[in-house]
Design a protein around this motif. Structure first.
Motif, PDB file in Angstrom:
ATOM      1  N   GLY A 134       0.855  -1.175   0.000  1.00  0.00           N
ATOM      2  CA  GLY A 134       0.000   0.000   0.000  1.00  0.00           C
ATOM      3  C   GLY A 134       0.887   1.220   0.000  1.00  0.00           C
ATOM      4  N   LEU A 135       0.459   2.275  -0.681  1.00  0.00           N
ATOM      5  CA  LEU A 135       1.298   3.465  -0.779  1.00  0.00           C
ATOM      6  C   LEU A 135       1.309   4.274   0.511  1.00  0.00           C
ATOM      7  N   ASP A 136       0.543   3.867   1.498  1.00  0.00           N
ATOM      8  CA  ASP A 136       0.532   4.570   2.775  1.00  0.00           C
ATOM      9  C   ASP A 136       1.487   3.944   3.785  1.00  0.00           C
ATOM     10  N   GLN A 137       2.338   2.992   3.315  1.00  0.00           N
ATOM     11  CA  GLN A 137       3.312   2.363   4.203  1.00  0.00           C
ATOM     12  C   GLN A 137       4.647   2.176   3.500  1.00  0.00           C
ATOM     13  N   VAL A 138       5.713   2.531   4.186  1.00  0.00           N
ATOM     14  CA  VAL A 138       7.066   2.216   3.743  1.00  0.00           C
ATOM     15  C   VAL A 138       7.599   1.135   4.680  1.00  0.00           C
ATOM     16  N   VAL A 139       7.877  -0.035   4.128  1.00  0.00           N
ATOM     17  CA  VAL A 139       8.393  -1.148   4.920  1.00  0.00           C
ATOM     18  C   VAL A 139       9.924  -1.111   4.859  1.00  0.00           C
ATOM     19  N   TYR A 140      10.556  -0.963   6.021  1.00  0.00           N
ATOM     20  CA  TYR A 140      12.013  -0.840   6.040  1.00  0.00           C
ATOM     21  C   TYR A 140      12.704  -2.037   6.696  1.00  0.00           C
ATOM     22  N   THR A 141      11.947  -2.901   7.339  1.00  0.00           N
ATOM     23  CA  THR A 141      12.512  -4.086   7.982  1.00  0.00           C
ATOM     24  C   THR A 141      11.495  -5.215   7.872  1.00  0.00           C
ATOM     25  N   ALA A 142      11.969  -6.445   7.827  1.00  0.00           N
ATOM     26  CA  ALA A 142      11.052  -7.572   7.635  1.00  0.00           C
ATOM     27  C   ALA A 142      11.593  -8.819   8.321  1.00  0.00           C
ATOM     28  N   ARG A 143      10.684  -9.670   8.702  1.00  0.00           N
ATOM     29  CA  ARG A 143      11.071 -10.947   9.273  1.00  0.00           C
ATOM     30  C   ARG A 143      11.719 -11.843   8.226  1.00  0.00           C
ATOM     31  N   GLY A 144      12.566 -12.748   8.675  1.00  0.00           N
ATOM     32  CA  GLY A 144      13.083 -13.797   7.821  1.00  0.00           C
ATOM     33  C   GLY A 144      12.231 -15.047   7.947  1.00  0.00           C
ATOM     34  N   VAL A 145      12.567 -16.063   7.177  1.00  0.00           N
ATOM     35  CA  VAL A 145      11.805 -17.304   7.164  1.00  0.00           C
ATOM     36  C   VAL A 145      12.767 -18.493   7.209  1.00  0.00           C
ATOM     37  N   ILE A 146      12.426 -19.483   8.009  1.00  0.00           N
ATOM     38  CA  ILE A 146      13.075 -20.794   7.946  1.00  0.00           C
ATOM     39  C   ILE A 146      11.962 -21.832   7.904  1.00  0.00           C
ATOM     40  N   ASP A 147      11.819 -22.517   6.791  1.00  0.00           N
ATOM     41  CA  ASP A 147      10.949 -23.682   6.694  1.00  0.00           C
ATOM     42  C   ASP A 147      11.847 -24.918   6.770  1.00  0.00           C
ATOM     43  N   PRO A 155      14.845   3.198  10.254  1.00  0.00           N
ATOM     44  CA  PRO A 155      13.722   4.026   9.831  1.00  0.00           C
ATOM     45  C   PRO A 155      14.121   5.441   9.437  1.00  0.00           C
ATOM     46  N   ASN A 156      15.310   5.847   9.843  1.00  0.00           N
ATOM     47  CA  ASN A 156      15.775   7.194   9.512  1.00  0.00           C
ATOM     48  C   ASN A 156      16.700   7.224   8.298  1.00  0.00           C
ATOM     49  N   ALA A 157      16.881   6.102   7.629  1.00  0.00           N
ATOM     50  CA  ALA A 157      17.730   6.070   6.431  1.00  0.00           C
ATOM     51  C   ALA A 157      17.179   7.036   5.381  1.00  0.00           C
TER      52      ALA A 157
END
Length: 388
Positions: A167-180, A300-302
């Protein structure tokens, strides 16, 4: 380019059924759009037959380079009778354009492609270059992004924007990783009237199950945005019939990691537990992983994060939030590239991704193009000044 032409490009993309395959058909179409512009450098990197990654680079060979990324695959439509609108029709009703991938993420892919096309069409001066990274296999393991990273296409970027449907109302700067991961227990099948002659694979698998939960629960540190480490055993199967000692059993688990606990730390702990249990008489456990992805750290301040927020506020007229994501994306692979750069996720989308009657708002799709066309030159100019 007219708004109708932009809509038709998205419709055409949706009409290509690139369900976990056939991305080469998407790459063919996108490459054809750049064919009239000799100044666009187009590369293809084949992952498997019918599965081509596409890389398009425009701008000057000097100065910073910004990456724009989107994946070309989509998930299956499922039961098509549950759809009111044909999943590969690209039908428009009012402000909504329907089809599999309309939200996740052919609208974002189309928006960044059109951004490059309009720069070429209008002769937009850039204080550097912009590179489109269109990938295969994101929905099933990000292996297109991994291949492009290994081939050097993401090396020394100044920044990376992934057009996933935040969505254009959110900037995602960090995310979880995945291990299956999967654990397979091998035993010895015998008649259940003589269990002492066999080895119960389920019993041995449960030794792992009972131990791994408390082991993972020791990771109590939380991320202020992403939360804590998540571990869930989601599938267990085993046995052949009621009167036989099972010779085979397996479980599968999903983990969502955070930057505080790198994947290698988790691998070491899981493998250590397996090795310990395998020392017990009759226990034979085997551990394997499916396309693990590291968590994406961020600031978040990058400058790229703050610039994206500022421009989204201006273009869309809302207060854009700076957030984290519980899901992985191609950025986890691209961040293995040479150099140190910020990766963000921002793109058009709706809450219908992976659902019947998936759609995108045409207004938001067109706004996304305006957003990217404003962000790219602004970022490159700012970076060029920093590097001067």
């Amino acid at each position: 380019m007219t708004p109708q032409a932009k809509i038709e490009i998205l419709q055409h993309l949706i009409q290509i059924p690139s369900v976990n395959a056939h991305e080469a058909d998407v790459a063919d179409y996108l490459a054809s759009l750049f064919a009239p512009y000799p100044q666009a450098h187009v590369d293809r990197l084949t992952y498997a037959p019918g599965r081509d990654n596409l890389v398009v680079t425009i701008g000057t060979s000097t100065g910073p380079r910004l990456g724009l990324s989107g994946h070309m695959d989509v998930v299956a439509p499922g039961d098509e009778s549950a759809w009111t609108h044909a999943p590969f029709g690209g039908e428009v009703v009012g402000d909504q354009l329907f089809g599999r991938g309309a939200s996740d993420m052919k609208s974002g892919l189309a928006a960044i492609v059109i951004t490059l096309l309009e720069f070429l069409e209008q002769g937009t001066p850039l204080a550097g270059s912009v590179r489109l990274l269109a990938t295969v296999g994101e929905e099933t393991g990000e292996y297109g992004a991994a291949q492009l990273t290994d081939a050097g296409y993401a090396d020394h970027l100044a920044g990376l924007v992934i057009a996933e449907p935040s969505g254009l109302d959110q900037v995602v700067y960090t995310a979880r990783g995945v291990i299956d991961y999967k654990v397979v227990s091998t035993g010895k099948g015998v008649h259940s009237a003589s269990p002492e002659l066999g080895i119960n694979a389920i019993t041995n698998l449960m030794k792992f199950y009972n131990a791994v939960g408390p082991l993972m629960a020791q990771h109590t540190q939380t991320d202020p945005v992403l939360g804590g480490l998540l571990h869930n055993v989601d599938l267990i199967s085993g046995g052949e019939q009621i009167n036989s000692i099972p010779a085979h059993a397996e479980l599968m688990a999903n983990m969502r990691t955070i930057p505080a606990y790198p994947n290698q730390m988790i691998y070491d702990e899981l493998e250590g537990l397996i090795a310990k249990l395998n020392q017990e008489p009759g226990v034979q456990l085997n551990l394997s992983y499916s396309f693990p992805e590291e968590a994406i750290p961020g600031d978040p301040n990058a400058p790229l994060v703050q610039l994206a927020k500022q421009i989204s506020d201006q273009v869309c007229g809302h207060d854009t939030q700076i957030v984290g994501s519980g899901g992985a994306n191609d950025g986890a692979e691209f961040l293995r590239a040479k150099g140190d750069f910020t990766s963000i996720e921002i793109g058009p989308g709706s809450n219908t991704s992976h659902q019947p009657d998936e759609y995108i708002s045409i207004k938001e799709y067109l706004q996304a193009i305006d957003f990217y066309e404003t962000l790219v030159p602004a970022f490159l100019t700012a970076q060029a000044k920093v590097n001067a």
